[in-house]
Every structure is written in C-alpha cells, then in structure tokens.
Design a protein around this motif. Structure first.
Motif, PDB file in Angstrom:
ATOM      1  N   GLN A 230       0.849  -1.193   0.000  1.00  0.00           N
ATOM      2  CA  GLN A 230       0.000   0.000   0.000  1.00  0.00           C
ATOM      3  C   GLN A 230       0.883   1.241   0.000  1.00  0.00           C
ATOM      4  O   GLN A 230       2.048   1.179   0.388  1.00  0.00           O
ATOM      5  CB  GLN A 230      -0.905   0.013   1.238  1.00  0.00           C
ATOM      6  CG  GLN A 230      -0.154  -0.026   2.557  1.00  0.00           C
ATOM      7  CD  GLN A 230      -1.069  -0.292   3.742  1.00  0.00           C
ATOM      8  OE1 GLN A 230      -2.173  -0.799   3.586  1.00  0.00           O
ATOM      9  NE2 GLN A 230      -0.599   0.024   4.942  1.00  0.00           N
TER      10      GLN A 230
ATOM     11  N   LEU B 142       0.023   4.168   1.662  1.00  0.00           N
ATOM     12  CA  LEU B 142      -0.116   4.742   3.000  1.00  0.00           C
ATOM     13  C   LEU B 142      -1.068   3.877   3.814  1.00  0.00           C
ATOM     14  O   LEU B 142      -1.846   3.101   3.248  1.00  0.00           O
ATOM     15  CB  LEU B 142      -0.713   6.157   2.924  1.00  0.00           C
ATOM     16  CG  LEU B 142      -0.023   7.199   2.047  1.00  0.00           C
ATOM     17  CD1 LEU B 142      -0.970   8.386   1.810  1.00  0.00           C
ATOM     18  CD2 LEU B 142       1.255   7.668   2.705  1.00  0.00           C
ATOM     19  N   ILE B 143      -1.018   4.010   5.142  1.00  0.00           N
ATOM     20  CA  ILE B 143      -2.040   3.368   5.956  1.00  0.00           C
ATOM     21  C   ILE B 143      -3.387   4.049   5.717  1.00  0.00           C
ATOM     22  O   ILE B 143      -4.428   3.394   5.617  1.00  0.00           O
ATOM     23  CB  ILE B 143      -1.651   3.403   7.446  1.00  0.00           C
ATOM     24  CG1 ILE B 143      -0.413   2.513   7.671  1.00  0.00           C
ATOM     25  CG2 ILE B 143      -2.806   2.943   8.329  1.00  0.00           C
ATOM     26  CD1 ILE B 143       0.091   2.511   9.092  1.00  0.00           C
ATOM     27  N   GLU B 144      -3.406   5.356   5.639  1.00  0.00           N
ATOM     28  CA  GLU B 144      -4.592   6.130   5.298  1.00  0.00           C
ATOM     29  C   GLU B 144      -4.201   7.222   4.312  1.00  0.00           C
ATOM     30  O   GLU B 144      -3.141   7.829   4.462  1.00  0.00           O
ATOM     31  CB  GLU B 144      -5.215   6.775   6.553  1.00  0.00           C
ATOM     32  CG  GLU B 144      -5.932   5.804   7.457  1.00  0.00           C
ATOM     33  CD  GLU B 144      -7.232   5.295   6.872  1.00  0.00           C
ATOM     34  OE1 GLU B 144      -7.743   5.907   5.903  1.00  0.00           O
ATOM     35  OE2 GLU B 144      -7.739   4.287   7.379  1.00  0.00           O
TER      36      GLU B 144
ATOM     37  N   THR C 100      -5.358   3.087  -0.608  1.00  0.00           N
ATOM     38  CA  THR C 100      -4.567   3.290  -1.821  1.00  0.00           C
ATOM     39  C   THR C 100      -5.451   3.341  -3.060  1.00  0.00           C
ATOM     40  O   THR C 100      -5.079   3.944  -4.074  1.00  0.00           O
ATOM     41  CB  THR C 100      -3.508   2.183  -1.942  1.00  0.00           C
ATOM     42  OG1 THR C 100      -2.686   2.193  -0.769  1.00  0.00           O
ATOM     43  CG2 THR C 100      -2.610   2.384  -3.151  1.00  0.00           C
TER      44      THR C 100
ATOM     45  N   ASP D  87     -10.170  -0.739  -0.661  1.00  0.00           N
ATOM     46  CA  ASP D  87      -9.024  -1.638  -0.662  1.00  0.00           C
ATOM     47  C   ASP D  87      -9.449  -3.020  -0.193  1.00  0.00           C
ATOM     48  O   ASP D  87     -10.252  -3.157   0.732  1.00  0.00           O
ATOM     49  CB  ASP D  87      -7.919  -1.122   0.258  1.00  0.00           C
ATOM     50  CG  ASP D  87      -7.141   0.044  -0.337  1.00  0.00           C
ATOM     51  OD1 ASP D  87      -7.552   0.556  -1.393  1.00  0.00           O
ATOM     52  OD2 ASP D  87      -6.121   0.434   0.266  1.00  0.00           O
TER      53      ASP D  87
ATOM     54  N   LYS E 179      -7.426  -6.442   1.132  1.00  0.00           N
ATOM     55  CA  LYS E 179      -6.087  -6.898   1.516  1.00  0.00           C
ATOM     56  C   LYS E 179      -6.147  -8.285   2.141  1.00  0.00           C
ATOM     57  O   LYS E 179      -6.840  -8.506   3.135  1.00  0.00           O
ATOM     58  CB  LYS E 179      -5.454  -5.911   2.508  1.00  0.00           C
ATOM     59  CG  LYS E 179      -4.059  -6.328   2.993  1.00  0.00           C
ATOM     60  CD  LYS E 179      -3.499  -5.347   4.006  1.00  0.00           C
ATOM     61  CE  LYS E 179      -3.029  -4.081   3.360  1.00  0.00           C
ATOM     62  NZ  LYS E 179      -1.833  -4.281   2.502  1.00  0.00           N
TER      63      LYS E 179
ATOM     64  N   SER F 273       5.542  -4.192  10.678  1.00  0.00           N
ATOM     65  CA  SER F 273       5.534  -2.766  11.008  1.00  0.00           C
ATOM     66  C   SER F 273       4.239  -2.079  10.604  1.00  0.00           C
ATOM     67  O   SER F 273       3.447  -2.602   9.823  1.00  0.00           O
ATOM     68  CB  SER F 273       6.695  -2.056  10.316  1.00  0.00           C
ATOM     69  OG  SER F 273       6.487  -2.035   8.918  1.00  0.00           O
ATOM     70  N   GLY F 274       4.018  -0.875  11.154  1.00  0.00           N
ATOM     71  CA  GLY F 274       2.976   0.015  10.676  1.00  0.00           C
ATOM     72  C   GLY F 274       1.641  -0.069  11.354  1.00  0.00           C
ATOM     73  O   GLY F 274       0.837   0.851  11.238  1.00  0.00           O
ATOM     74  N   GLY F 275       1.374  -1.158  12.079  1.00  0.00           N
ATOM     75  CA  GLY F 275       0.104  -1.287  12.764  1.00  0.00           C
ATOM     76  C   GLY F 275       0.240  -1.008  14.248  1.00  0.00           C
ATOM     77  O   GLY F 275       1.243  -0.460  14.718  1.00  0.00           O
ATOM     78  N   SER F 276      -0.760  -1.410  15.004  1.00  0.00           N
ATOM     79  CA  SER F 276      -0.761  -1.109  16.442  1.00  0.00           C
ATOM     80  C   SER F 276       0.258  -1.931  17.215  1.00  0.00           C
ATOM     81  O   SER F 276       0.704  -1.519  18.290  1.00  0.00           O
ATOM     82  CB  SER F 276      -2.157  -1.346  17.022  1.00  0.00           C
ATOM     83  OG  SER F 276      -2.550  -2.697  16.849  1.00  0.00           O
TER      84      SER F 276
ATOM     85  N   PRO G  25       4.139   0.173  15.839  1.00  0.00           N
ATOM     86  CA  PRO G  25       3.884   1.379  15.041  1.00  0.00           C
ATOM     87  C   PRO G  25       5.130   2.099  14.560  1.00  0.00           C
ATOM     88  O   PRO G  25       5.111   2.726  13.497  1.00  0.00           O
ATOM     89  CB  PRO G  25       3.063   2.260  15.982  1.00  0.00           C
ATOM     90  CG  PRO G  25       3.407   1.780  17.354  1.00  0.00           C
ATOM     91  CD  PRO G  25       3.659   0.318  17.228  1.00  0.00           C
TER      92      PRO G  25
END
Length: 335
Positions: free
Chosen positions: A90, A92-94, A97, A113, A115, A209-212, A215
């Motif tokens: 993707q 961005l996360i928000e 995409t 999206d 996924k 990476s990238g989630g809760s 982060p």
C-alpha cells in the motif's frame, strides 16, 4: 429475475524493466555482511528464482497498479463503476490506496481496498463477482501494485535472521489489473469458488511494522518468515479442497485447460502438482524468471497463457491462490 453473472473481460500486467539477479542479490548480501558465511548459489538452489523485478526510482505501489490498469482498460475499454485496490502492499495506511489509484487514472467512482496478502487479487475478484451478482455494479476494476522490495533486509545480525529474511530476497515488484464485468452468458465467467483460512498460522510469516503492534519500530519493517513452517502449513491443507471443488462442479482434470497457482519457489511446485494430479503442460511457470510477485502472480499467469495460446475464449481455468495467514482461494473461470 435472473441473478447477473460476471466474467473476466480484461487483463493488464506491468513488470518493471529493472531487474536484480539472484547472483547480484547474493553478492550484495555478502558485501553487506562480511562476517557471515553465506553459501554461494544458496538462494537459487532453494527457490529456483533467477531474477526479480525492481520498481523504478520514486514509484509507489499505486504507480505499478496504474500502469497495469491502463493496459487492462485498453484490453477491455469501457466505463468503470467500482475500483478495488487489491494488494499486500500500500502507499499509505490512510487513505485507502484505491483513492490514489483512482485519482491517477482520472476515475470518478466508488473505491475500496481489499487486503489478504498474496490472495488479495483473487479475493477482490470474489468481491467484484458478488457485488455484480447483487446488481450494485456492472464493471469493476481490480488493480494491484506489489512493492515488496522496500521490505528486504540487507544487513543481518546472524544466519538465523538470514533464514527468517530469506523469502524477501525472491519477492518481486509489479502491477496487475483485472476487469470484471456483468455477463448474460452463463456458460462463461466465474463459475464457482472455494475460500478457506487456517488463521492459527498467522504468525508464521509477517511484515510486522505500521500497525498497532509495532507502530514505529525500525527493526520491524522487514519480512520475517519461517519458510519451512509456511510450506508445511499449506501441505497440511491437502488436495481435498481442490478435488472437492472439481467434483462439486462435475469436472475432471481433463476438462481444465490451465491451472494458475501462486508460486513461491520452484521446488515447491512439482510435489503440489503430483498430489493434485495436474499435468505439467496445463501450467505456466513464472517464479524462475519473475520471482514471487505476490498477488500479481495469478494475473501474470493468465496473461502469459493467453499470449502462448494455451487458453482462448471458452477455455476453463482454475485459479489457486495461497497466502500467508494462511488462506487458500480456489476459483473456476470460463474465459
């Protein structure tokens, strides 16, 4: 009133011209990690991958999806009333995409999206088929951009970390697009499907990476996978889901013109085909030349089969999607 059916009307695939050979990958790893004894030729021997595609400098996943989408729209011109961005990658996360892809294509339609790792495209086709059957949409663009190259770990702490980073060295950047549209011909189109998940295996392969959970941890931006455990988890599914689908539809292998299966490593394929009973001349092997293209893999095989004359209007295709998590997606399509 008859329920609308759907068919695959257009295909597009974009593979970057820039490539990295497995020999170059191994040389870079040895240069970056002089203290580790990394065997020459190991990656190629274990995977059969000769090279991978690498996105052009500055390109995002949306750019890969847009390039493929333009080819699909040229293949099957017409108005699009829904765009589904389907990818393990993707921008961005928000926001989603799909908004970025739509803006770059100049489309003004609803978007979302989808996924599910390497099954993102086959799941998006499933969603498109259901939405068309409900009468909500007529022509859906499924667009995928896969850009795993940013998550490859080049500096390694030890050989154990190399083993868990290993699948990333065979993953490839690329784009794919599939146009799914309503059809009145019930002899063609998406005929049947089966989807399974064994979610207790979710931790076998991650990009953490990238989630809760993680982060901002800079050490979690790389692939972390137990390749042997992932292979074993898929083997435990057995051939029954595939054989049950064929039996349910009153079909035999002789009726199937092409079997397109997600490809992770070349040595994995013969045992799978042997267990299923699939003839070698009914498949297209892409993993050696193009690497693991994640959810781009199935559209690429469809396109190559069409280019080689293996399938034509009326041919029966079985799509087999395999994805981390783990999940299995099966879809019978009359093209």
């Amino acid at each position: 009133m008859a329920v609308p059916s759907s068919r695959i009307a257009g295909l597009g695939v974009f593979l970057p011209e820039s490539t990295r050979s497995t020999r170059e990958t191994e040389a870079r790893l040895r240069e970056a990690n002089p203290g580790l004894n990394l065997a020459t030729g190991l990656i190629h021997r274990l995977t059969g991958v000769e090279s991978v595609h690498v996105r052009p400098d500055g390109w995002q996943t949306s750019d890969l999806a847009v390039a493929a989408s333009r080819d699909a729209l040229a293949d099957a011109p017409g108005e699009i009333d829904l765009l589904l961005f389907a990818s393990a990658s993707q921008d961005l996360i928000e926001p989603a995409t799909s908004h970025i892809v739509a803006a770059k294509l100049g489309l003004d339609c609803p978007v979302m999206d989808i996924k599910n790792a390497c099954n993102s495209v086959i799941n998006a086709i499933q969603v498109a088929d259901a939405l068309i059957a409900s009468g909500q949409y007529h022509r859906v663009l499924v667009a995928s951009g896969e850009q795993p190259s940013h998550a490859v770990r080049w500096r390694l702490a030890d050989t154990e970390q190399f083993a868990r980073s290993f699948p990333g060295y065979t993953m490839s950047d690329g784009g794919a697009a599939v146009i799914v549209e309503a059809s009145d011909d019930r002899r063609t189109g998406i005929l049947a499907s089966t989807f399974l998940a064994v979610s207790r295996h979710w931790s076998i392969g991650t990009l953490p990476s990238g989630g809760s959970m993680n982060p901002r941890d800079p050490d979690k931006v790389f692939f972390d996978m137990d390749g042997a455990a992932l292979q074993q988890a898929f083997l435990e599914l057995g051939p029954e889901p595939v054989l049950d689908l064929l039996a349910r539809e009153g079909l035999e292998w002789a009726d199937v013109d092409l079997v397109a299966i997600h490809q992770v490593a070349l040595p994995y394929l013969p045992p799978i085909f042997d267990r299923l009973g699939v003839a070698a001349d009914r498949t297209v092997i892409t993993i050696a030349e193009h690497g693991n293209l994640a959810s781009v893999s199935l559209p690429l095989q469809l396109l190559r089969a069409r280019e080689r004359g293996m399938i034509a209007p009326g041919s029966l295709v079985l799509l087999i999607g395999l994805a981390g998590g783990i999940s299995l997606g099966l879809m019978l399509v009359r093209v």
